[in-house]
Design a protein around this motif. Structure first.
Motif, PDB file in Angstrom:
ATOM      1  N   SER A  26       0.805  -1.224   0.000  1.00 52.82           N
ATOM      2  CA  SER A  26       0.000   0.000   0.000  1.00 52.82           C
ATOM      3  C   SER A  26       0.837   1.272   0.000  1.00 52.82           C
ATOM      4  O   SER A  26       0.348   2.324  -0.412  1.00 52.82           O
ATOM      5  CB  SER A  26      -0.948   0.011   1.197  1.00 52.82           C
ATOM      6  OG  SER A  26      -0.216  -0.106   2.403  1.00 52.82           O
ATOM      7  N   GLU A  27       2.097   1.193   0.458  1.00 54.27           N
ATOM      8  CA  GLU A  27       2.974   2.359   0.438  1.00 54.27           C
ATOM      9  C   GLU A  27       4.424   1.919   0.518  1.00 54.27           C
ATOM     10  O   GLU A  27       4.734   0.862   1.055  1.00 54.27           O
ATOM     11  CB  GLU A  27       2.649   3.338   1.558  1.00 54.27           C
ATOM     12  CG  GLU A  27       2.826   2.782   2.949  1.00 54.27           C
ATOM     13  CD  GLU A  27       2.394   3.753   4.034  1.00 54.27           C
ATOM     14  OE1 GLU A  27       2.565   4.972   3.879  1.00 54.27           O
ATOM     15  OE2 GLU A  27       1.878   3.275   5.055  1.00 54.27           O
ATOM     16  N   LEU A  28       5.304   2.771  -0.024  1.00 56.67           N
ATOM     17  CA  LEU A  28       6.734   2.485  -0.056  1.00 56.67           C
ATOM     18  C   LEU A  28       7.485   3.797   0.073  1.00 56.67           C
ATOM     19  O   LEU A  28       7.097   4.808  -0.522  1.00 56.67           O
ATOM     20  CB  LEU A  28       7.107   1.808  -1.381  1.00 56.67           C
ATOM     21  CG  LEU A  28       8.599   1.612  -1.633  1.00 56.67           C
ATOM     22  CD1 LEU A  28       9.100   0.404  -0.855  1.00 56.67           C
ATOM     23  CD2 LEU A  28       8.876   1.424  -3.109  1.00 56.67           C
ATOM     24  N   TYR A  29       8.549   3.772   0.851  1.00 58.26           N
ATOM     25  CA  TYR A  29       9.441   4.931   0.990  1.00 58.26           C
ATOM     26  C   TYR A  29      10.863   4.432   0.774  1.00 58.26           C
ATOM     27  O   TYR A  29      11.229   3.375   1.280  1.00 58.26           O
ATOM     28  CB  TYR A  29       9.318   5.553   2.385  1.00 58.26           C
ATOM     29  CG  TYR A  29       7.920   6.020   2.679  1.00 58.26           C
ATOM     30  CD1 TYR A  29       7.496   7.290   2.306  1.00 58.26           C
ATOM     31  CD2 TYR A  29       7.005   5.172   3.304  1.00 58.26           C
ATOM     32  CE1 TYR A  29       6.199   7.700   2.550  1.00 58.26           C
ATOM     33  CE2 TYR A  29       5.711   5.572   3.556  1.00 58.26           C
ATOM     34  CZ  TYR A  29       5.310   6.841   3.179  1.00 58.26           C
ATOM     35  OH  TYR A  29       4.023   7.242   3.413  1.00 58.26           O
ATOM     36  N   PHE A  30      11.651   5.197   0.016  1.00 63.14           N
ATOM     37  CA  PHE A  30      13.042   4.816  -0.198  1.00 63.14           C
ATOM     38  C   PHE A  30      13.888   6.069  -0.370  1.00 63.14           C
ATOM     39  O   PHE A  30      13.382   7.135  -0.727  1.00 63.14           O
ATOM     40  CB  PHE A  30      13.187   3.872  -1.404  1.00 63.14           C
ATOM     41  CG  PHE A  30      12.881   4.502  -2.735  1.00 63.14           C
ATOM     42  CD1 PHE A  30      13.876   5.104  -3.494  1.00 63.14           C
ATOM     43  CD2 PHE A  30      11.596   4.473  -3.253  1.00 63.14           C
ATOM     44  CE1 PHE A  30      13.601   5.676  -4.726  1.00 63.14           C
ATOM     45  CE2 PHE A  30      11.305   5.043  -4.485  1.00 63.14           C
ATOM     46  CZ  PHE A  30      12.315   5.642  -5.223  1.00 63.14           C
ATOM     47  N   PRO A  31      15.201   5.949  -0.121  1.00 63.15           N
ATOM     48  CA  PRO A  31      16.080   7.109  -0.284  1.00 63.15           C
ATOM     49  C   PRO A  31      16.473   7.284  -1.744  1.00 63.15           C
ATOM     50  O   PRO A  31      16.787   6.321  -2.436  1.00 63.15           O
ATOM     51  CB  PRO A  31      17.308   6.727   0.559  1.00 63.15           C
ATOM     52  CG  PRO A  31      17.362   5.230   0.435  1.00 63.15           C
ATOM     53  CD  PRO A  31      15.916   4.785   0.400  1.00 63.15           C
ATOM     54  N   SER A  32      16.425   8.516  -2.217  1.00 63.24           N
ATOM     55  CA  SER A  32      16.950   8.823  -3.549  1.00 63.24           C
ATOM     56  C   SER A  32      18.177   9.712  -3.350  1.00 63.24           C
ATOM     57  O   SER A  32      18.486  10.120  -2.238  1.00 63.24           O
ATOM     58  CB  SER A  32      15.901   9.529  -4.407  1.00 63.24           C
ATOM     59  OG  SER A  32      15.810  10.903  -4.068  1.00 63.24           O
ATOM     60  N   GLU A  33      18.837  10.002  -4.433  1.00 58.90           N
ATOM     61  CA  GLU A  33      20.003  10.880  -4.364  1.00 58.90           C
ATOM     62  C   GLU A  33      19.615  12.300  -3.943  1.00 58.90           C
ATOM     63  O   GLU A  33      20.452  13.074  -3.512  1.00 58.90           O
ATOM     64  CB  GLU A  33      20.720  10.918  -5.714  1.00 58.90           C
ATOM     65  CG  GLU A  33      21.416   9.610  -6.067  1.00 58.90           C
ATOM     66  CD  GLU A  33      22.612   9.324  -5.186  1.00 58.90           C
ATOM     67  OE1 GLU A  33      23.398  10.247  -4.897  1.00 58.90           O
ATOM     68  OE2 GLU A  33      22.757   8.163  -4.768  1.00 58.90           O
ATOM     69  N   HIS A  34      18.321  12.636  -4.058  1.00 58.64           N
ATOM     70  CA  HIS A  34      17.871  14.001  -3.770  1.00 58.64           C
ATOM     71  C   HIS A  34      16.893  14.068  -2.607  1.00 58.64           C
ATOM     72  O   HIS A  34      16.198  15.061  -2.435  1.00 58.64           O
ATOM     73  CB  HIS A  34      17.242  14.607  -5.026  1.00 58.64           C
ATOM     74  CG  HIS A  34      18.158  14.578  -6.203  1.00 58.64           C
ATOM     75  ND1 HIS A  34      19.273  15.383  -6.305  1.00 58.64           N
ATOM     76  CD2 HIS A  34      18.159  13.807  -7.314  1.00 58.64           C
ATOM     77  CE1 HIS A  34      19.908  15.126  -7.426  1.00 58.64           C
ATOM     78  NE2 HIS A  34      19.257  14.166  -8.061  1.00 58.64           N
ATOM     79  N   GLY A  35      16.827  13.016  -1.807  1.00 56.58           N
ATOM     80  CA  GLY A  35      15.917  13.002  -0.663  1.00 56.58           C
ATOM     81  C   GLY A  35      15.007  11.796  -0.696  1.00 56.58           C
ATOM     82  O   GLY A  35      15.062  10.976  -1.616  1.00 56.58           O
ATOM     83  N   ALA A  36      14.159  11.689   0.299  1.00 56.89           N
ATOM     84  CA  ALA A  36      13.267  10.538   0.407  1.00 56.89           C
ATOM     85  C   ALA A  36      12.158  10.608  -0.632  1.00 56.89           C
ATOM     86  O   ALA A  36      11.661  11.683  -0.957  1.00 56.89           O
ATOM     87  CB  ALA A  36      12.663  10.480   1.807  1.00 56.89           C
ATOM     88  N   VAL A  37      11.769   9.439  -1.136  1.00 58.82           N
ATOM     89  CA  VAL A  37      10.678   9.328  -2.102  1.00 58.82           C
ATOM     90  C   VAL A  37       9.601   8.461  -1.476  1.00 58.82           C
ATOM     91  O   VAL A  37       9.882   7.364  -0.991  1.00 58.82           O
ATOM     92  CB  VAL A  37      11.158   8.687  -3.427  1.00 58.82           C
ATOM     93  CG1 VAL A  37       9.993   8.456  -4.378  1.00 58.82           C
ATOM     94  CG2 VAL A  37      12.215   9.548  -4.093  1.00 58.82           C
ATOM     95  N   GLY A  38       8.382   8.960  -1.496  1.00 61.01           N
ATOM     96  CA  GLY A  38       7.239   8.183  -1.037  1.00 61.01           C
ATOM     97  C   GLY A  38       6.404   7.788  -2.238  1.00 61.01           C
ATOM     98  O   GLY A  38       6.165   8.608  -3.126  1.00 61.01           O
TER      99      GLY A  38
END
Length: 150
Positions: A26-38
């Protein structure tokens, strides 16, 4: 596989193995090179670089945590594929070892004025150790909350 409109599929791969292949997320959060992505189901398609940090997913009110570093993420409206350089499930991380790695990296960075210190490598080691510790702590907190509510 077609996902329900309010759910998505998440695949987490390293060069050597598949760490996660899960439908019904239902949801996912991960780190990107420019900040967190939800990411929620129906997210706009995109491709982005994966940074160093913690991946968090929720499926049926159950959360999971991974430490990742480097790679690329492909997001579609019904799925997310994370192709990462390094990935570890929180339950497999040795917390004491991660804390020792953090101390070593902090020591190297504190001594950078003395020369002979690869600052970029020390900063990378620091970020990875911090991510490992955060993943373990998030997993531990989730488990302690679940036990209290039973």
């Amino acid at each position: 596989m077609i996902e329900a409109k309010d759910k998505m599929r998440v695949v987490l791969l390293t060069p050597s193995k598949r760490l996660l292949d899960l439908s019904g997320v239902s949801e996912l959060y991960f780190p990107s090179e420019h900040g967190a992505v939800g990411v929620l189901p129906g997210h706009a398609p995109m491709v982005t670089a994966v940074g160093t940090g913690v991946v968090l997913y929720s499926q049926n009110d159950v959360s999971g945590f991974f430490k990742v570093a480097g790679g690329v993420a492909e997001i579609t409206c019904s799925s997310v594929t994370l192709l990462v350089d390094v990935g570890e499930e929180a339950t497999t991380i040795d917390l004491d070892r991660a804390k020792r790695a953090l101390e070593r990296a902090e020591g190297r960075l504190a001594a950078k004025e003395l020369g002979n210190v690869d600052v970029k490598r020390a900063e990378t080691s620091l970020a990875r150790a911090q991510a490992r510790i955060e993943a373990v702590e998030l997993h531990a907190n989730k488990n302690s909350k679940e036990k209290k509510s039973v």
